[in-house]
Motif scaffolding. Structure first.
Motif, PDB file in Angstrom:
ATOM      1  N   ASP A  95       0.859  -0.803   0.034  1.00 23.83           N
ATOM      2  CA  ASP A  95      -0.246  -0.267  -0.152  1.00 23.83           C
ATOM      3  C   ASP A  95       0.942   1.159   0.655  1.00 23.83           C
ATOM      4  OD1 ASP A  95      -1.577   2.058   0.776  1.00 23.83           O
ATOM      5  OD2 ASP A  95      -2.699   1.197   2.458  1.00 23.83           O
ATOM      6  N   ALA A  96       1.373   1.830  -1.666  1.00 26.04           N
ATOM      7  CA  ALA A  96       1.719   2.392  -0.974  1.00 26.04           C
ATOM      8  C   ALA A  96       1.211   4.287  -0.491  1.00 26.04           C
ATOM      9  CB  ALA A  96       2.080   3.287  -2.675  1.00 26.04           C
ATOM     10  N   ALA A  97       0.141   4.141  -0.052  1.00 30.14           N
ATOM     11  CA  ALA A  97      -0.107   5.445   0.679  1.00 30.14           C
ATOM     12  C   ALA A  97      -0.158   5.072   2.323  1.00 30.14           C
ATOM     13  CB  ALA A  97      -1.594   5.546   0.457  1.00 30.14           C
ATOM     14  N   ALA A  98       0.155   3.789   2.523  1.00 29.86           N
ATOM     15  CA  ALA A  98       0.666   3.431   3.868  1.00 29.86           C
ATOM     16  C   ALA A  98       1.847   3.704   4.086  1.00 29.86           C
ATOM     17  CB  ALA A  98      -0.465   2.115   4.450  1.00 29.86           C
ATOM     18  N   GLU A  99       2.819   3.484   3.129  1.00 26.90           N
ATOM     19  CA  GLU A  99       4.436   3.773   3.203  1.00 26.90           C
ATOM     20  C   GLU A  99       4.041   4.501   3.180  1.00 26.90           C
ATOM     21  OE1 GLU A  99       6.347   1.343   3.506  1.00 26.90           O
ATOM     22  OE2 GLU A  99       4.094  -0.515   3.738  1.00 26.90           O
ATOM     23  N   LEU A 100       4.108   6.160   2.203  1.00 29.29           N
ATOM     24  CA  LEU A 100       4.198   6.699   2.621  1.00 29.29           C
ATOM     25  C   LEU A 100       3.839   7.834   3.797  1.00 29.29           C
ATOM     26  CD1 LEU A 100       4.882  10.128   1.043  1.00 29.29           C
ATOM     27  CD2 LEU A 100       2.815  10.177   0.551  1.00 29.29           C
ATOM     28  N   ALA A 101       2.530   7.597   4.275  1.00 25.34           N
ATOM     29  CA  ALA A 101       2.316   8.054   5.543  1.00 25.34           C
ATOM     30  C   ALA A 101       3.192   7.188   6.718  1.00 25.34           C
ATOM     31  CB  ALA A 101       0.648   7.628   6.206  1.00 25.34           C
ATOM     32  N   GLY A 102       3.711   6.441   6.767  1.00 20.16           N
ATOM     33  CA  GLY A 102       4.868   6.214   7.467  1.00 20.16           C
ATOM     34  C   GLY A 102       6.036   6.649   7.874  1.00 20.16           C
ATOM     35  N   CYS A 103       6.110   6.994   6.453  1.00 23.97           N
ATOM     36  CA  CYS A 103       7.584   8.427   6.374  1.00 23.97           C
ATOM     37  C   CYS A 103       7.363   9.238   6.766  1.00 23.97           C
ATOM     38  CB  CYS A 103       8.010   8.316   4.638  1.00 23.97           C
ATOM     39  SG  CYS A 103       9.210   5.842   4.699  1.00 23.97           S
ATOM     40  N   LEU A 104       6.342   9.442   6.958  1.00 24.00           N
ATOM     41  CA  LEU A 104       6.090  11.025   7.077  1.00 24.00           C
ATOM     42  C   LEU A 104       5.513  11.313   8.394  1.00 24.00           C
ATOM     43  CD1 LEU A 104       3.259  12.254   4.448  1.00 24.00           C
ATOM     44  CD2 LEU A 104       5.556  12.926   5.099  1.00 24.00           C
ATOM     45  N   HIS A 105       5.145   9.992   9.076  1.00 20.25           N
ATOM     46  CA  HIS A 105       4.767   9.932  10.549  1.00 20.25           C
ATOM     47  C   HIS A 105       6.018   8.822  11.361  1.00 20.25           C
ATOM     48  CE1 HIS A 105       1.903  12.859  10.002  1.00 20.25           C
ATOM     49  NE2 HIS A 105       1.242  12.484   8.761  1.00 20.25           N
ATOM     50  N   PRO A 106       7.130   8.829  11.286  1.00 21.70           N
ATOM     51  CA  PRO A 106       7.492   7.725  11.759  1.00 21.70           C
ATOM     52  C   PRO A 106       7.669   6.799  13.124  1.00 21.70           C
ATOM     53  CG  PRO A 106       9.418   9.355  11.563  1.00 21.70           C
ATOM     54  CD  PRO A 106       7.822  10.366  10.792  1.00 21.70           C
ATOM     55  N   GLY A 107       6.708   8.267  14.125  1.00 13.10           N
ATOM     56  CA  GLY A 107       6.750   7.622  15.415  1.00 13.10           C
ATOM     57  C   GLY A 107       6.097   6.845  15.903  1.00 13.10           C
ATOM     58  N   ALA A 108       4.901   6.896  15.034  1.00 12.76           N
ATOM     59  CA  ALA A 108       3.647   6.069  14.638  1.00 12.76           C
ATOM     60  C   ALA A 108       4.319   4.637  15.382  1.00 12.76           C
ATOM     61  CB  ALA A 108       2.618   6.412  14.203  1.00 12.76           C
ATOM     62  N   GLY A 109       3.157   4.024  16.541  1.00 16.57           N
ATOM     63  CA  GLY A 109       3.343   2.441  16.252  1.00 16.57           C
ATOM     64  C   GLY A 109       4.600   2.648  16.928  1.00 16.57           C
ATOM     65  N   LEU A 110       5.437   3.469  17.192  1.00 13.06           N
ATOM     66  CA  LEU A 110       6.907   2.626  18.776  1.00 13.06           C
ATOM     67  C   LEU A 110       6.604   2.856  19.545  1.00 13.06           C
ATOM     68  CD1 LEU A 110       9.207   4.782  16.500  1.00 13.06           C
ATOM     69  CD2 LEU A 110       9.567   2.390  16.335  1.00 13.06           C
ATOM     70  N   ALA A 111       7.358   2.170  20.741  1.00 10.31           N
ATOM     71  CA  ALA A 111       7.004   2.354  21.779  1.00 10.31           C
ATOM     72  C   ALA A 111       7.240   3.574  22.298  1.00 10.31           C
ATOM     73  CB  ALA A 111       8.118   1.794  22.837  1.00 10.31           C
ATOM     74  N   PRO A 112       6.528   4.482  23.358  1.00 10.91           N
ATOM     75  CA  PRO A 112       6.470   5.876  24.078  1.00 10.91           C
ATOM     76  C   PRO A 112       7.563   6.327  24.516  1.00 10.91           C
ATOM     77  CG  PRO A 112       4.938   4.111  25.116  1.00 10.91           C
ATOM     78  CD  PRO A 112       5.346   3.715  24.491  1.00 10.91           C
ATOM     79  N   ARG A 113       8.243   7.159  24.425  1.00 12.98           N
ATOM     80  CA  ARG A 113       9.120   7.468  25.421  1.00 12.98           C
ATOM     81  C   ARG A 113      10.025   7.838  26.492  1.00 12.98           C
ATOM     82  NH1 ARG A 113      12.063  13.367  23.598  1.00 12.98           N
ATOM     83  NH2 ARG A 113      12.209  12.153  22.136  1.00 12.98           N
ATOM     84  N   PRO A 114      10.471   6.774  27.449  1.00  7.53           N
ATOM     85  CA  PRO A 114      10.759   7.089  28.805  1.00  7.53           C
ATOM     86  C   PRO A 114      10.837   8.145  29.230  1.00  7.53           C
ATOM     87  CG  PRO A 114      12.386   5.421  27.331  1.00  7.53           C
ATOM     88  CD  PRO A 114      11.486   6.219  25.959  1.00  7.53           C
ATOM     89  N   THR A 115      10.220   7.706  29.978  1.00  9.03           N
ATOM     90  CA  THR A 115      10.241   8.918  31.229  1.00  9.03           C
ATOM     91  C   THR A 115      11.992   9.849  31.103  1.00  9.03           C
ATOM     92  OG1 THR A 115      10.489   7.987  33.051  1.00  9.03           O
ATOM     93  CG2 THR A 115       8.612   8.161  32.578  1.00  9.03           C
ATOM     94  N   LEU A 116      12.190  11.034  31.890  1.00  8.29           N
ATOM     95  CA  LEU A 116      13.086  11.429  32.186  1.00  8.29           C
ATOM     96  C   LEU A 116      14.394  10.198  33.154  1.00  8.29           C
ATOM     97  CD1 LEU A 116      13.149  15.090  32.359  1.00  8.29           C
ATOM     98  CD2 LEU A 116      14.002  13.852  31.157  1.00  8.29           C
ATOM     99  N   GLU A 117      13.426  10.179  34.279  1.00 11.06           N
ATOM    100  CA  GLU A 117      14.181   9.371  35.194  1.00 11.06           C
ATOM    101  C   GLU A 117      14.404   8.125  34.906  1.00 11.06           C
ATOM    102  OE1 GLU A 117      11.247  11.155  35.425  1.00 11.06           O
ATOM    103  OE2 GLU A 117      12.081  12.242  36.476  1.00 11.06           O
ATOM    104  N   GLU A 118      13.848   6.872  34.509  1.00  8.05           N
ATOM    105  CA  GLU A 118      13.871   6.060  32.764  1.00  8.05           C
ATOM    106  C   GLU A 118      15.424   5.823  32.071  1.00  8.05           C
ATOM    107  OE1 GLU A 118       9.388   3.446  32.664  1.00  8.05           O
ATOM    108  OE2 GLU A 118       9.834   5.617  31.798  1.00  8.05           O
ATOM    109  N   ILE A 119      15.084   6.941  31.553  1.00  8.29           N
ATOM    110  CA  ILE A 119      16.529   7.137  30.465  1.00  8.29           C
ATOM    111  C   ILE A 119      17.753   7.525  31.823  1.00  8.29           C
ATOM    112  CG2 ILE A 119      17.698   8.775  29.346  1.00  8.29           C
ATOM    113  CD1 ILE A 119      14.821   9.673  28.494  1.00  8.29           C
ATOM    114  N   ALA A 120      17.380   8.285  32.771  1.00  6.55           N
ATOM    115  CA  ALA A 120      18.868   8.539  33.588  1.00  6.55           C
ATOM    116  C   ALA A 120      19.144   7.239  34.022  1.00  6.55           C
ATOM    117  CB  ALA A 120      18.297   9.207  34.504  1.00  6.55           C
ATOM    118  N   ALA A 121      18.113   6.160  34.810  1.00  5.54           N
ATOM    119  CA  ALA A 121      18.276   5.126  34.977  1.00  5.54           C
ATOM    120  C   ALA A 121      19.052   3.897  34.314  1.00  5.54           C
ATOM    121  CB  ALA A 121      16.961   4.114  36.309  1.00  5.54           C
TER     122      ALA A 121
END
Length: 137
Positions: A38-64
C-alpha cells in the motif's frame, strides 16, 4: 587482472536521463502495486515515523538506563563526556527526536535528574560537548 577506476561516478546512471519526476513516481507506485504494498500507507509511515513505536521513557527511566551499574555509560570507564551522554540519550528514545535541539534539551534534563556528577574540565575543553561526568550512586 588489474582493476581500473571508472571515470564516471558510481551514481552517474541514476536517475535515468529519460526519467522525469512524474515517471519515477508512477514507476514507484507500479512497483508497490506489483508487490502488494500500500503506497499511501508506506508514505504515511515515512511522514509519521513515530507512529506505532513504544512511547518515550520518562527522564528518570532514561537516566536510570544510562547510569546503570552493569552496562551503563560508566560500566567500563568512570568519566564520560557530554557527547557520550548525548548519544546514550538519543539511543534511549525509541520514538526518535524532532531535531538535535530536542536531544540536547533531553540530555540536559537527564543530566539534572540523574545521578550524574560534573567533573572538572580536562583535555580538549574548548570542544562543544567536552564537559565530563561520572555516575554516582
Amino acid at each position: 587482472m588489474a582493476r581500473r577506476a571508472s571515470s564516471a561516478p558510481s551514481h552517474a546512471h541514476w536517475p535515468p536521463a529519460s526519467a522525469a519526476a512524474g515517471d519515477l513516481r508512477a514507476n514507484w507506485r507500479a512497483q508497490c502495486v506489483a508487490d502488494g504494498v500500500d503506497a499511501a500507507a508506506e508514505l504515511a509511515g515515512c511522514l509519521h515515523p513515530g507512529a506505532g513505536l513504544a512511547p518515550r521513557p520518562t527522564l528518570e527511566e532514561i537516566a536510570a538506563w544510562i547510569w546503570r551499574d552493569d552496562a551503563g555509560l560508566t560500566a567500563r570507564t568512570k568519566p564520560v563526556s557530554r557527547a557520550d551522554v548525548l548519544a546514550a540519550v538519543a539511543d534511549a528514545c525509541p520514538d526518535g527526536a524532532v531535531d538535535t535541539a530536542d536531544v540536547e534539551a533531553l540530555t540536559d534534563a537527564v543530566l539534572r535528574c540523574g545521578p550524574a556528577v560534573r567533573l572538572p574540565d580536562s583535555g580538549a575543553s574548548h570542544l562543544v560537548n567536552a564537559a565530563r561526568y561520572t555516575g554516582c550512586r
